[in-house]
Scaffold this motif. Structure first.
Motif, mmCIF file in Angstrom:
data_model
loop_
_atom_site.group_PDB
_atom_site.id
_atom_site.type_symbol
_atom_site.label_atom_id
_atom_site.label_comp_id
_atom_site.label_asym_id
_atom_site.label_seq_id
_atom_site.Cartn_x
_atom_site.Cartn_y
_atom_site.Cartn_z
ATOM 1 N N ILE A 338 -26.960 13.605 -43.587
ATOM 2 C CA ILE A 338 -26.921 13.488 -42.132
ATOM 3 C C ILE A 338 -25.982 12.369 -41.706
ATOM 4 O O ILE A 338 -25.144 12.540 -40.811
ATOM 5 C CB ILE A 338 -28.341 13.253 -41.590
ATOM 6 N N MET A 339 -26.107 11.212 -42.341
ATOM 7 C CA MET A 339 -25.279 10.086 -41.936
ATOM 8 C C MET A 339 -23.816 10.265 -42.323
ATOM 9 O O MET A 339 -22.917 9.863 -41.592
ATOM 10 C CB MET A 339 -25.842 8.789 -42.542
ATOM 11 N N LYS A 340 -23.575 10.875 -43.461
ATOM 12 C CA LYS A 340 -22.188 11.144 -43.826
ATOM 13 C C LYS A 340 -21.555 12.136 -42.861
ATOM 14 O O LYS A 340 -20.365 12.031 -42.541
ATOM 15 C CB LYS A 340 -22.128 11.667 -45.261
ATOM 16 N N SER A 341 -22.354 13.083 -42.412
ATOM 17 C CA SER A 341 -21.834 14.044 -41.445
ATOM 18 C C SER A 341 -21.618 13.404 -40.087
ATOM 19 O O SER A 341 -20.703 13.763 -39.350
ATOM 20 C CB SER A 341 -22.807 15.218 -41.292
ATOM 21 N N LEU A 342 -22.461 12.425 -39.770
ATOM 22 C CA LEU A 342 -22.394 11.815 -38.442
ATOM 23 C C LEU A 342 -21.260 10.816 -38.326
ATOM 24 O O LEU A 342 -20.504 10.828 -37.347
ATOM 25 C CB LEU A 342 -23.723 11.129 -38.132
ATOM 26 N N ILE A 343 -21.123 9.947 -39.320
ATOM 27 C CA ILE A 343 -20.171 8.841 -39.176
ATOM 28 C C ILE A 343 -19.168 8.742 -40.307
ATOM 29 O O ILE A 343 -18.251 7.919 -40.244
ATOM 30 C CB ILE A 343 -20.921 7.498 -39.049
ATOM 31 N N GLY A 344 -19.326 9.569 -41.350
ATOM 32 C CA GLY A 344 -18.378 9.478 -42.456
ATOM 33 C C GLY A 344 -18.507 8.149 -43.170
ATOM 34 O O GLY A 344 -19.588 7.715 -43.558
ATOM 35 N N ASP A 345 -17.407 7.459 -43.323
ATOM 36 C CA ASP A 345 -17.376 6.156 -43.980
ATOM 37 C C ASP A 345 -17.973 5.094 -43.066
ATOM 38 O O ASP A 345 -17.501 4.888 -41.943
ATOM 39 C CB ASP A 345 -15.931 5.783 -44.355
ATOM 40 N N THR A 346 -18.997 4.397 -43.553
ATOM 41 C CA THR A 346 -19.709 3.435 -42.718
ATOM 42 C C THR A 346 -18.815 2.302 -42.251
ATOM 43 O O THR A 346 -18.843 1.908 -41.075
ATOM 44 C CB THR A 346 -20.904 2.848 -43.495
ATOM 45 N N GLU A 347 -18.009 1.753 -43.157
ATOM 46 C CA GLU A 347 -17.176 0.613 -42.787
ATOM 47 C C GLU A 347 -16.152 0.998 -41.737
ATOM 48 O O GLU A 347 -15.889 0.255 -40.798
ATOM 49 C CB GLU A 347 -16.489 0.062 -44.036
ATOM 50 N N LYS A 348 -15.570 2.192 -41.886
ATOM 51 C CA LYS A 348 -14.581 2.626 -40.895
ATOM 52 C C LYS A 348 -15.245 2.907 -39.553
ATOM 53 O O LYS A 348 -14.645 2.686 -38.498
ATOM 54 C CB LYS A 348 -13.858 3.879 -41.395
ATOM 55 N N ALA A 349 -16.460 3.407 -39.608
ATOM 56 C CA ALA A 349 -17.132 3.778 -38.369
ATOM 57 C C ALA A 349 -17.570 2.571 -37.555
ATOM 58 O O ALA A 349 -17.790 2.685 -36.355
ATOM 59 C CB ALA A 349 -18.351 4.647 -38.682
ATOM 60 N N GLN A 350 -17.673 1.408 -38.195
ATOM 61 C CA GLN A 350 -18.210 0.243 -37.513
ATOM 62 C C GLN A 350 -17.440 -0.084 -36.237
ATOM 63 O O GLN A 350 -18.018 -0.470 -35.223
ATOM 64 C CB GLN A 350 -18.193 -0.966 -38.454
ATOM 65 N N ASP A 351 -16.147 0.079 -36.253
ATOM 66 C CA ASP A 351 -15.330 -0.272 -35.096
ATOM 67 C C ASP A 351 -15.122 0.893 -34.140
ATOM 68 O O ASP A 351 -14.343 0.784 -33.187
ATOM 69 C CB ASP A 351 -13.961 -0.809 -35.567
ATOM 70 N N GLN A 352 -15.780 2.014 -34.396
ATOM 71 C CA GLN A 352 -15.531 3.202 -33.584
ATOM 72 C C GLN A 352 -16.713 3.593 -32.717
ATOM 73 O O GLN A 352 -16.639 4.563 -31.976
ATOM 74 C CB GLN A 352 -15.162 4.375 -34.511
ATOM 75 N N PHE A 353 -17.808 2.849 -32.803
ATOM 76 C CA PHE A 353 -18.976 3.159 -31.991
ATOM 77 C C PHE A 353 -19.097 2.132 -30.874
ATOM 78 O O PHE A 353 -19.076 0.927 -31.114
ATOM 79 C CB PHE A 353 -20.249 3.132 -32.837
ATOM 80 N N ARG A 354 -19.242 2.628 -29.685
ATOM 81 C CA ARG A 354 -19.431 1.770 -28.532
ATOM 82 C C ARG A 354 -20.545 2.344 -27.681
ATOM 83 O O ARG A 354 -20.872 3.527 -27.769
ATOM 84 C CB ARG A 354 -18.132 1.649 -27.714
ATOM 85 N N ILE A 355 -21.118 1.486 -26.866
ATOM 86 C CA ILE A 355 -22.172 1.936 -25.961
ATOM 87 C C ILE A 355 -21.704 1.731 -24.534
ATOM 88 O O ILE A 355 -21.063 0.727 -24.210
ATOM 89 C CB ILE A 355 -23.484 1.175 -26.223
ATOM 90 N N GLN A 356 -21.972 2.715 -23.703
ATOM 91 C CA GLN A 356 -21.578 2.644 -22.307
ATOM 92 C C GLN A 356 -22.787 2.280 -21.462
ATOM 93 O O GLN A 356 -23.816 2.951 -21.511
ATOM 94 C CB GLN A 356 -21.005 3.981 -21.843
ATOM 95 N N ILE A 357 -22.660 1.221 -20.672
ATOM 96 C CA ILE A 357 -23.735 0.754 -19.814
ATOM 97 C C ILE A 357 -23.309 0.963 -18.361
ATOM 98 O O ILE A 357 -22.435 0.246 -17.866
ATOM 99 C CB ILE A 357 -24.046 -0.737 -20.052
ATOM 100 N N PRO A 358 -23.881 1.943 -17.671
ATOM 101 C CA PRO A 358 -23.490 2.174 -16.283
ATOM 102 C C PRO A 358 -24.001 1.069 -15.371
ATOM 103 O O PRO A 358 -25.151 0.666 -15.439
ATOM 104 C CB PRO A 358 -24.154 3.517 -15.964
ATOM 105 N N ARG A 359 -23.115 0.552 -14.550
ATOM 106 C CA ARG A 359 -23.488 -0.470 -13.583
ATOM 107 C C ARG A 359 -22.779 -0.199 -12.264
ATOM 108 O O ARG A 359 -21.664 0.313 -12.253
ATOM 109 C CB ARG A 359 -23.102 -1.869 -14.092
ATOM 110 N N GLN A 360 -23.428 -0.567 -11.169
ATOM 111 C CA GLN A 360 -22.813 -0.428 -9.863
ATOM 112 C C GLN A 360 -22.176 -1.744 -9.436
ATOM 113 O O GLN A 360 -22.477 -2.811 -9.962
ATOM 114 C CB GLN A 360 -23.866 -0.009 -8.831
ATOM 115 N N LYS A 361 -21.299 -1.644 -8.465
ATOM 116 C CA LYS A 361 -20.701 -2.835 -7.889
ATOM 117 C C LYS A 361 -21.759 -3.610 -7.111
ATOM 118 O O LYS A 361 -22.811 -3.070 -6.765
ATOM 119 C CB LYS A 361 -19.556 -2.421 -6.965
ATOM 120 N N PRO A 362 -21.498 -4.867 -6.836
ATOM 121 C CA PRO A 362 -22.502 -5.677 -6.115
ATOM 122 C C PRO A 362 -22.954 -5.068 -4.804
ATOM 123 O O PRO A 362 -24.086 -5.272 -4.382
ATOM 124 C CB PRO A 362 -21.768 -7.008 -5.900
#
Length: 997
Positions: A338-362
């Motif tokens: 499952i993890m190999k299918s999801l992210i392939g090489d762990t070390e390479k994947a480390q810099d390719q995952f980001r999280i998006q946090i939606p926020r509104q303007k003030p």
């Protein structure tokens, strides 16, 4: 349960769309013989390719107007689910593309484009995906409406002037009821389709409205019913000509699961990746929620039994999801693949995952979404998985239960009091790795000790790699552990295999998730949590917390108040030995032996470990009982199983001995006759919990009290061991594979009620598998189940009627109408906390005044995300363990002791005053047990002096309810407990509004 864009939901949507496409096109072809025969041929199958899905969609759009809005909604859900997964894999693939990932990404694009083509061919516009249908996938409530309620193709609801398409307008004052006219509950009729066909079409079958039940039942329950009734009557209809496409009955015989888009190899790959993405997202969400739960335990005094059971439910959900998902992908279910299918090489994947946090303007407008990097190894549980693999490899290398020299260097001298706040990230990870491997060594050594004993002392050669370590295996009768026997058996099986044998393929996602939960329970108590936004979140350790805190309360190890299980057993066994009123037979002796054996098991294995044959705990340098002392999870799970067994034993004793039944009937008479000043809290509470057990049909008598107890116990010639139940219990004893099954209350004569902990274990902690009849009213799980019950609307009155399920019947018997049930459960659909007070007042007596509770807060909004779903179940578990109906928190042994004590006082006073009831009940009657005989005579109200003595004893012995509860306080379960945390404590952020990219 709700879970955005899960693979299983995607498959349900796909099945319903394909079913609708095939059945609708089949009807059109039968009514339009001029259509090309190739189209007719496609309807003979239950699966369609993307190309045929497009051609059939175009055919339908040519003849049907309007297309149901819900069809576009489901199409949008499929497309969005594909796009979300595709975007994820595009994000993580990077520039150095693996050929397989590149091909799968291209395949995703192919499938997305194919679905969009079919969507457009049906009449949808691409712009509608983000504008006209901008409501995302249907939530769980909408899904239930779409799949379970009446046809939206009814002419009076959907048919418009020819040429006027567009979605149906929904009445605003009753949105949920109006949506009852959706498309998939019942089979929509030919009349409905005929009324929607565009001008130029002609009905080719006058009787088609009689035999064209095309859509078929959509709910899983309806599908199961259809499978069971394949031999039902076939609808009447004219014999079709040789050129007709296919019979409607042929389509109806197909189960819903057979309707799907036919996939080539690339399609299977993309579906597998969707399944992987869905499962891992679920694990990430649940892991972060459970960290918060363990912080309540460590810092707020929350009961560890509830926390462990929430973990068990989460593990059960993951186990159930993986089993459903990977039935289509039998070789792709291991965590490694499952993890190999999801992210392939762990070390390479480390810099390719980001999280998006939606926020509104003030000013509250616009979008200021922020993207943050995430820790792939941490958030996808890869660190725990690697630690598990390292342990198994090392254990196999020696086969002695001791680490190799290389491993010993990295895990020795683990310090449980290391200041994690001051430690570096690397030091914290090293600390956690050493703990994990040491703890797993202790777990396997303890769990395998019974077989090692046979090998060492009896010199038997038992190949460990062939042993059945399962909970129901041949060694299960030897207790070594409480609470996590399934997990321990699976890990032990892996650890004792021959070195070099593949084991990674046997490690499944739920194994890793459970290990992560075990490790997190300790880390959280030491002030270390993992935030998906914040990374490592550090607080001061919970200095006052001990993992065995709740176990010691249950056992009474630090108290001499008599509340603990062990002390109550000691007193009860003395009564069994000395009470002259008890029959002297083998059954009493057998019950006494079982009770003593259970106490010994608790003494030896609940919160305690025993090491023999040259082995010692890996934590011996700090605490030789480290397996328990350093595992809040194990303590909570072990205590949960102990509470189940204690409850089962308590129900068995109450069923065999007459004293509890007699005391409750006497108390009720005294209350009804006004012979005591006010009801006694403890007896009123117990009466409320087990009303159906004490009184026939749950009807509390207000007069003719002797007749009431005679009716319940079967009269003077009855025996407490019912002949009808005896074969059932004997059969259960022969078939029982473990003590949990042996103490199942359902085979008792009177006390058949299961605790909620028993109900969950019986369903393997998967709430969806709990039968309706095992769900008590009123609890939140029952309300959720009632909210999902199929509804039908009367076309004349407009009133809704609920399907006749067990829960609905019980709610009706409590005085609620279908309209009232729907109104009560609509709170779940409207995202408001459910109010169970109304059902509480109708289905059981009000909890007596003075019932002791601790503080509690209010629940958050009910959005039915996975964490919130657990939050709802948490309220029920709290109620059962330490809340409003603490069936699992009540010490039934000490209550039985108190019943004996009250009877001894009554009997002594009767003897002293030479009451006429005494010799008749205790010396002359021989048809009933003596105390049953006395109770029947007393309830007959023929001896005022006797009643006065009984009332005096009850008034003088007003037992405190908390004196028979294992814990110090109970919680009001109207919401989550009030958590008192140290000033400056940093809590984890919510995951509800973010998405991993």
């Amino acid at each position: 349960m709700a879970d955005r864009y899960t693979y299983l939901r995607y498959k349900r949507y796909e099945e319903h769309i394909v079913q609708w496409i095939i059945n609708t096109s089949d009807h059109i072809i039968k009514n339009f013989p001029s259509e090309p025969p190739v189209a007719a041929k496609t309807t003979k199958t239950k699966g369609v390719s993307l190309a045929r899905l497009k051609s059939l969609s175009a055919l339908i759009a040519k003849h049907i107007d309007p297309i149901p809005t819900d069809i576009f909604r489901l199409f949008k859900s499929l497309i969005d689910a594909r796009i979300e997964t595709h975007d994820f894999f595009l994000r993580v693939s990077g520039s150095d593309l693996d050929p397989n990932i590149r091909r799968s990404n291209e395949s995703h694009e192919h499938w997305i484009n194919g679905l969009i083509d079919a969507f457009e061919a049906l009449g949808g516009e691409t712009g509608q995906l983000k504008t006209k249908f901008d409501s995302d996938a249907p939530n769980e409530d909408e899904e239930q409406i779409i799949f379970e309620n009446k046809s939206s193709l009814r002419p009076d609801r959907q048919t418009k002037e020819r040429g006027e398409g567009g979605p149906e307008e929904i009445d605003g004052d009753a949105p949920n009821e109006d949506k009852e006219q959706s498309i998939f509950e019942n089979k929509f009729s030919t009349l409905s389709l005929d009324s929607q066909m565009k001008e130029g079409g002609e009905s080719g079958n006058e009787e088609s409205d009689e035999n064209a039940n095309l859509a078929g039942p959509a709910t899983p329950a309806a599908t199961r019913r259809r499978k069971r009734n394949k031999r039902g009557r076939k609808p009447k209809g004219k014999r079709r000509s040789a050129g007709t496409a296919s019979t409607t009955s042929d389509l109806q015989d197909a189960p819903l699961e057979s309707y799907r888009i036919v996939e080539d190899e690339s399609g299977m790959v993309t579906e597998y990746l969707m399944a992987v993405y869905s499962l891992v997202s679920q694990m990430v969400d649940l892991r972060h929620y459970l960290q918060a739960v363990w912080s309540w335990v460590a810092y707020g005094g929350f009961n560890s039994v509830v926390a462990a059971n929430l973990c068990n439910v989460a593990i059960g959900m993951i186990r159930d999801t993986q089993s459903q998902i990977f039935v289509d992908f039998p070789d792709g279910d291991s965590f490694d693949i499952i993890m190999k299918s999801l992210i392939g090489d762990t070390e390479k994947a480390q810099d390719q995952f980001r999280i998006q946090i939606p926020r509104q303007k003030p000013d509250g407008t616009g979008d200021m979404s922020q993207e943050l990097d995430i820790d792939v190894k941490e958030d996808f549980l890869l660190d725990s998985y690697q630690n598990l693999c390292d342990f198994v490899t090392d254990y196999q290398a020696t086969g002695t239960g001791k680490p190799t020299k290389g491993m010993l260097k990295s895990i020795r001298n683990w310090d449980p009091k290391l200041d994690l706040e001051k430690a570096t990230k690397k030091q914290r990870l090293k600390w956690r790795r050493a703990y994990t491997i040491n703890w797993l060594y202790d777990l396997v050594n303890v769990f395998s000790s019974v077989v090692i004993h046979e090998q060492t002392l009896k010199r038997q050669h038992i190949p460990l790699e062939t042993v059945d370590w399962s909970r129901d295996g041949p060694w299960s009768e030897h207790r070594r552990l409480f609470g996590i026997n399934d997990f321990a058996g699976d890990i032990t099986h892996l650890a004792v295999q021959e070195p070099g044998k593949d084991f990674r393929s046997k490690i499944l996602p739920h194994h890793v998730f459970q290990l992560q939960s075990i490790v997190d329970s300790l880390a959280v108590s030491r002030g270390w949590t993992i935030g998906i936004f914040e990374g490592h979140v550090l607080n001061d350790p919970a200095s006052e917390f001990r993992p065995r805190r709740d176990i010691d309360l249950f056992m009474g190890r630090e108290s001499k108040s008599g509340k603990g299980f062990c002390e109550s057993v000691d007193v009860l066994t003395q009564i069994f030995d000395r009470d002259d009123m008890l029959p002297r037979d083998s059954k009493i002796a057998s019950l006494n032996e079982k009770l003593i054996a259970l106490r010994q098991d608790f003494d030896n294995w609940l919160g305690e470990t025993k090491y023999t044959y040259g082995l010692e705990s890996r934590f011996s340098n700090t605490n030789s009982n480290g397996l328990w002392e350093y595992s809040p999870f194990l303590c909570g799970a072990g205590l949960s199983e102990a509470l189940e067994l204690a409850y089962g034993m308590g129900m068995l004793l109450w069923d065999k001995f007459p004293e509890p039944m007699c005391v409750l009937h006497l108390h009720n008479m005294l209350v009804q006759k006004g012979l005591i000043a006010r009801p006694i809290i403890m007896w009123s509470a117990i009466e409320s919990f087990f009303r159906d057990s004490f009184f026939s049909n749950g009807n509390i008598p207000t007069s003719e009290f002797a007749e009431a107890i005679n009716t319940r116990i079967g009269g003077p010639n009855a025996h407490r061991s019912s002949p009808r139940n005896r074969p059932q219990r004997q059969q259960l004893s022969r078939n029982a594979t473990n003590v949990n099954e042996l103490l199942d209350p359902s085979v008792n004569r009177f006390f058949k009620t299961k605790s909620l902990l028993q109900v969950y274990r019986g369903a393997n902690w998967i709430p969806d598998r709990i039968p309706d009849e095992d769900i008590p009213l009123p609890i939140h799980l029952a309300l959720m189940r009632l909210a999902e019950t199929r509804k039908t609307r009367d076309r004349v009155t407009g009133e809704f009627t609920l399907a006749d399920t067990d829960l609905v019947r019980r709610a009706r018997s409590g005085g609620l109408s279908d309209k009232e049930i729907i109104r009560m459960t609509s709170n779940l659909i409207l995202s408001e906390p459910p109010d169970v007070s109304e059902m509480m007042s109708t289905s059981q007596p009000t909890i007596p005044e003075g019932y002791p509770f601790g503080p509690a807060g209010g629940p958050s909004k009910l959005d039915l995300s996975l964490p919130t779903y657990l939050d709802i179940l948490k309220l029920d578990l709290v109620a059962d363990v330490c809340g409003v109906t603490p069936l699992s928190g009540l010490n039934y042994n000490s209550v039985l002791v108190h019943c004996y004590w009250m009877f001894r006082q009554i009997e002594e006073k009767l003897k002293a005053c030479q009451s006429i009831t005494w010799p008749r009940a205790y010396l002359e009657d021989c048809e009933l047990i003596q105390r049953e005989s006395f109770t029947v005579r007393a309830l007959g109200e023929r001896d005022p002096e006797c009643l006065e003595i009984i009332a005096g004893v009850f008034e003088g012995e007003r037992p405190g309810f908390m004196d028979h509860i294992y814990w110090d306080t109970l919680l009001d379960t109207s919401g989550e407990p009030e958590i008192v945390v140290p000033e400056g404590y940093k809590a984890l952020s919510s995951l509800d509004s973010c998405s991993i990219m």
